[in-house]
Design an enzyme around this catalytic site. Structure first.
Site, short mmCIF file in Angstrom:
data_model
loop_
_atom_site.label_atom_id
_atom_site.label_comp_id
_atom_site.label_asym_id
_atom_site.label_seq_id
_atom_site.Cartn_x
_atom_site.Cartn_y
_atom_site.Cartn_z
N ASP A 54 0.85 -1.19 0.00
CA ASP A 54 0.00 0.00 0.00
C ASP A 54 0.88 1.25 0.00
O ASP A 54 1.97 1.26 0.58
CB ASP A 54 -0.87 0.04 1.26
CG ASP A 54 -2.01 -0.97 1.22
OD1 ASP A 54 -2.31 -1.48 0.13
OD2 ASP A 54 -2.57 -1.24 2.29
N LYS A 55 0.38 2.29 -0.61
CA LYS A 55 1.12 3.56 -0.65
C LYS A 55 1.56 3.99 0.74
O LYS A 55 2.68 4.44 0.95
CB LYS A 55 0.26 4.64 -1.30
CG LYS A 55 0.92 6.01 -1.37
CD LYS A 55 0.00 7.01 -2.06
CE LYS A 55 0.65 8.38 -2.14
NZ LYS A 55 -0.24 9.36 -2.82
#
Length: 339
Positions: A155-156
């Site tokens: 995930d970012k």
């Protein structure tokens, strides 16, 4: 296979092609067409369906439909999704913490806030942009134009260890390891409360939430098998409201599958969502924990991919990399220990 609607995934092989055609039978006379379509195709928002209608991408029994405000008629509806036009990422000299590099692959400690590859809303500033500047033309092309070298993603807003392929042979070998789950992957999470018992295995099926297409959820049927082992490494504070239960915990999670948002969904399903997780952190932490989050400057989910171990896909060497959580998580943990 990855989910084309969720750009940021936890350790998910990035090899899926977007869907091109969807179909569903609708029998909802009197209901607005765009509403009926959104119920029949929950993976598409009503706004997206309205745009597809305007583009001539929706048909009923072969007949072209254009107006979303008309009433739905019974029939077989098809939605043709246009192929995603890949962006051509440009090299950007962004800071990289390189843990290992050879002619075949590169291992980095990805900071929170950096997406793995360009996507709608994140055209640049990604790991791919940084790798193109660092590695030049040596990145594997199997990942496609928009995500060369990318074998798996975080995930970012999840920090931690990632590996990227510099050759097609390495890419194929790493993808095979992820597909068979022959990868050691351990994450550190700071949670609201702590899961009980203090260690165990969470074995469920995970798929798209029926109530919110942007979220994943534990499902009774459908979805895909998801397995996470967890150990509560420490607990912090005590809540009188909860009969002495801890206010927060530090949990080590070992993945045996790599489903979208798997750890975040699994810990939330155990009543111990990750601190700072705006998507799956239902309920509010105790006031002292909220104050600690603010003081530590944590503005993301407190999740770090701490360990990544695998057999080198070309020379057979066993590699294992471990990094400590970044400053925001370390600061928060220090404050939690004072509760």
């Amino acid at each position: 296979m990855s989910d084309p609607d969720l750009i940021d995934d936890e350790d998910l092989p990035a090899d899926a092609a977007p869907a091109e055609r969807l179909e569903a039978r609708i029998d909802a006379p009197g209901v607005r067409l765009d509403k009926a379509l959104s119920l029949a195709f929950p993976s598409l928002s009503r706004a997206r369906l309205q745009a597809l209608l305007a583009e001539g991408a929706v048909r009923r029994d072969g007949a072209l439909l254009t107006g979303g405000s008309t009433k739905a008629q019974p029939g077989l509806y098809t939605v043709a999704l246009p192929p995603i036009a890949p962006a051509t990422p440009q090299p950007q000299a962004l800071p990289l913490t390189v843990l290992y590099e050879d002619a075949d692959l590169i291992v980095i400690d990805k900071p929170a806030g950096m997406a793995a590859h360009p996507a709608p809303g994140t055209p640049d500033g990604t790991l791919v942009n940084a790798l193109l500047a660092h590695c030049g033309d040596s990145l594997s092309g199997i990942g496609g134009v928009a995500r060369p070298g990318i074998v798996h993603r975080l995930d970012k807003n999840t920090s931690g260890v990632m590996v990227a392929a510099k050759t097609d042979r390495a890419h194929q070998g790493l993808s095979a390891l992820f597909a068979t789950h022959d990868i050691e992957r351990t994450y550190i999470a700071l949670t609201r409360g702590a899961p009980t018992p203090s260690s165990g295995r969470i074995h469920t099926r995970i798929g798209r939430s029926t109530g919110d297409r942007k979220k994943m959820a534990v499902l009774k049927a459908g979805g895909r098998e998801a397995i996470t082992d967890y150990v509560v490494q420490a607990t912090f504070g005590a809540s009188a409201r909860a009969g002495g239960a801890p206010m927060a915990g530090r949990v080590a999670c070992t993945l045996h599958t790599g489903r979208t948002h798997q750890i975040r969904v699994h810990l939330s399903s155990k009543g111990a969502p990750i601190l700072g997780d705006a998507t799956y952190g239902s309920g509010s932490p105790a006031i002292p924990v909220r104050e600690a989050i603010a003081k530590a400057g944590l503005t993301r989910q407190a999740l770090h991919a701490a360990v990544l171990g695998f057999v080198h896909p070309t020379n057979g060497e066993r590699l294992r990399f471990e990094t400590a959580p970044p400053a925001d998580m370390l600061a928060l943990e220090a404050l939690l220990r004072e509760l």
